[in-house]
Design an enzyme around this catalytic site. Structure first.
Site, short mmCIF file in Angstrom:
data_model
loop_
_atom_site.label_atom_id
_atom_site.label_comp_id
_atom_site.label_asym_id
_atom_site.label_seq_id
_atom_site.Cartn_x
_atom_site.Cartn_y
_atom_site.Cartn_z
N ASP A 127 36.92 2.68 21.51
CA ASP A 127 37.84 2.04 21.07
C ASP A 127 38.22 2.72 19.81
O ASP A 127 37.58 3.52 19.49
CB ASP A 127 37.52 0.44 20.32
CG ASP A 127 38.68 -0.14 19.76
OD1 ASP A 127 39.76 -0.21 20.17
OD2 ASP A 127 38.46 -0.61 18.47
N SER A 128 39.40 2.49 19.16
CA SER A 128 39.81 3.17 18.02
C SER A 128 39.22 2.82 16.98
O SER A 128 38.79 3.55 15.70
CB SER A 128 41.24 2.74 17.77
OG SER A 128 41.13 1.27 17.39
N TYR A 134 45.18 3.27 16.18
CA TYR A 134 45.87 3.96 17.30
C TYR A 134 47.41 3.32 17.58
O TYR A 134 48.02 4.21 17.80
CB TYR A 134 45.22 3.94 18.70
CG TYR A 134 43.89 4.83 18.80
CD1 TYR A 134 43.44 5.61 18.00
CD2 TYR A 134 43.22 4.51 19.92
CE1 TYR A 134 42.13 6.52 18.06
CE2 TYR A 134 42.22 5.65 20.48
CZ TYR A 134 41.71 6.40 19.35
OH TYR A 134 40.70 7.20 19.70
N GLY A 135 47.28 2.06 17.07
CA GLY A 135 48.37 1.19 17.50
C GLY A 135 49.79 1.79 17.03
O GLY A 135 50.98 1.50 17.44
N GLU A 148 39.07 -4.13 10.58
CA GLU A 148 38.39 -2.74 10.29
C GLU A 148 37.92 -2.90 8.81
O GLU A 148 36.67 -2.18 8.56
CB GLU A 148 39.29 -1.62 10.42
CG GLU A 148 39.48 -1.02 11.54
CD GLU A 148 38.42 -0.41 12.47
OE1 GLU A 148 37.61 0.22 11.89
OE2 GLU A 148 38.17 -0.96 13.83
N CYS A 195 40.15 -1.00 24.36
CA CYS A 195 41.23 -0.98 23.57
C CYS A 195 42.50 -0.84 24.12
O CYS A 195 42.68 -0.05 25.48
CB CYS A 195 41.01 0.50 22.87
SG CYS A 195 42.66 0.80 21.68
N ASN A 196 43.39 -1.89 23.81
CA ASN A 196 44.54 -2.01 24.81
C ASN A 196 45.66 -0.99 24.71
O ASN A 196 46.39 -0.49 25.57
CB ASN A 196 45.21 -3.29 24.35
CG ASN A 196 44.65 -4.44 24.68
OD1 ASN A 196 44.74 -5.05 25.62
ND2 ASN A 196 43.60 -4.93 23.67
N THR A 197 45.63 -0.40 23.41
CA THR A 197 46.71 0.87 23.02
C THR A 197 46.21 2.02 23.89
O THR A 197 46.89 2.56 24.51
CB THR A 197 46.65 1.05 21.48
OG1 THR A 197 46.52 -0.07 20.87
CG2 THR A 197 47.67 1.96 21.19
N CYS A 237 44.83 -7.13 21.71
CA CYS A 237 44.19 -5.95 20.94
C CYS A 237 42.82 -6.58 20.73
O CYS A 237 42.49 -7.62 20.54
CB CYS A 237 44.84 -5.89 19.52
SG CYS A 237 44.07 -4.90 18.34
N THR A 238 41.72 -5.72 21.17
CA THR A 238 40.32 -5.84 21.16
C THR A 238 39.94 -6.26 19.69
O THR A 238 38.73 -6.83 19.77
CB THR A 238 39.51 -4.73 21.56
OG1 THR A 238 39.77 -3.62 21.13
CG2 THR A 238 39.94 -4.62 23.00
N HIS A 239 40.45 -6.00 18.48
CA HIS A 239 39.94 -6.53 17.29
C HIS A 239 40.30 -8.06 16.88
O HIS A 239 39.82 -8.51 16.16
CB HIS A 239 40.90 -5.56 16.09
CG HIS A 239 40.54 -4.20 15.91
ND1 HIS A 239 40.88 -3.14 16.76
CD2 HIS A 239 39.86 -3.67 14.92
CE1 HIS A 239 40.16 -2.06 16.30
NE2 HIS A 239 39.89 -2.27 15.15
#
Ligand code: DGL
Length: 286
Positions: free
Chosen positions: A13-14, A45-46, A155, A76-78, A199-201
């Site tokens: 992921d980012s 990344y988004g 984050e 990560c979706n992005t 979004c995985t966050h």
């Protein structure tokens, strides 16, 4: 006699968000070792352009292949929207993304077929979700909205600040409200009954998001559906780890702050991250 493979599953992921997916995979497949990469030096990344994100995906894919993983999960979706095809072309092992799994999870949860999805600007602009949902059910309606500030809250470990309404001291709760209220206005025709966290966050923020969307809205994310897809992929290829395997997880961050990764990441992953390492990628911090 089944072939088995105790090599690790690569996940990336980012940043920390992919740990919400890694947690589901570790929960379902407890004999599997994981190698996780959080590209925190280049997070988010988004807001980057698609070519740039695709390049990062290729770089991390190459790293994971060099670590001899047996499959890769783009958590990560992005990165999935921009680089799933490129990663598949690059690696001759299975590569799974999160968008088709998210679409399946949302369609399974929605009774009305009206689905709202939130994600990064890049994911939303890619139209990946409306397309993924339409491939499964062409009569479902998807409204997608970018919520660019949410991943940064995770984050920075500020999710507690989002839990409560502003009057209770939740500095960021208004963000959840301002993003979600237009999507879930009471009394509107075709009001979605499901909110897909694209979004995985975002699963880290699900309590606040639930409160802002309304208690009648089903909140779904891709995690458990991705874990099931990983299990099926390994089973189909006779690549599951043996039941006796004692898994070891390695977590890489491209940033320098290992202590912070440990502190925030272990909360998301659900257990201590005992083996955290720094990964220097070419082009490093930008
Ligand atoms: N976790 C990433 C995703 O699922 C988003 C965070 C970012 O913008 O880097 O899209």
């Amino acid at each position: 006699m089944y072939a088995m493979n105790n090599a690790a599953i690569g996940i990336f992921d980012s940043g920390l968000g992919g740990l919400t997916v890694a947690r589901e995979i570790a929960g379902l497949l407890s004999a599997e070792s994981l190698i996780y990469v959080g590209d925190q030096a280049r997070c988010p990344y988004g807001s980057r352009d698609a070519d740039q994100v695709r390049e990062y995906v290729q770089q991390i894919t190459d790293f994971l292949v060099s670590q001899q993983v047996k499959m890769i999960v783009i958590a990560c979706n992005t990165a999935t929207a921009c680089g799933l095809q490129a990663a598949r072309q690059r690696a001759d092992i299975p590569v799974v993304g999160v968008i088709d799994a998210g679409a399946r999870a949302a369609l399974a949860a929605s009774k009305s077929g009206n689905i709202a999805v939130i994600g990064t600007e890049r994911t939303v602009n890619s139209d990946a979700y409306p397309h993924a949902v339409a491939r499964i059910n062409s009569s479902a309606q998807v409204v997608a909205s970018a919520t660019p500030e949410l991943a940064g809250i995770v984050e920075s470990g500020l999710e507690d600040q989002m839990m409560h309404q502003t009057s209770d001291g939740g500095e960021y709760y208004h963000l959840a409200e301002s993003y979600l209220q237009p999507l879930f206005e009471e009394g509107t025709k075709d009001r979605p009954d499901t909110l897909l966290l694209g979004c995985t966050h975002y699963p880290v923020l699900s309590q606040a998001l639930q409160r802002a969307a309304g208690s009648d809205v089903a909140i779904v994310c891709a995690g458990s559906e991705v874990a099931a897809e990983v299990q099926q992929t390994l089973k189909d290829g006779d690549q599951l780890a043996s039941k006796q395997n004692r898994p070891h997880h390695v977590f890489y961050t491209t940033d320098d702050n290992i202590a912070e990764f440990d502190q925030l990441g272990s909360k998301i992953f659900g257990t201590d991250l005992t083996d955290i390492r720094h990964l220097q990628l070419e082009g490093g911090k930008v």
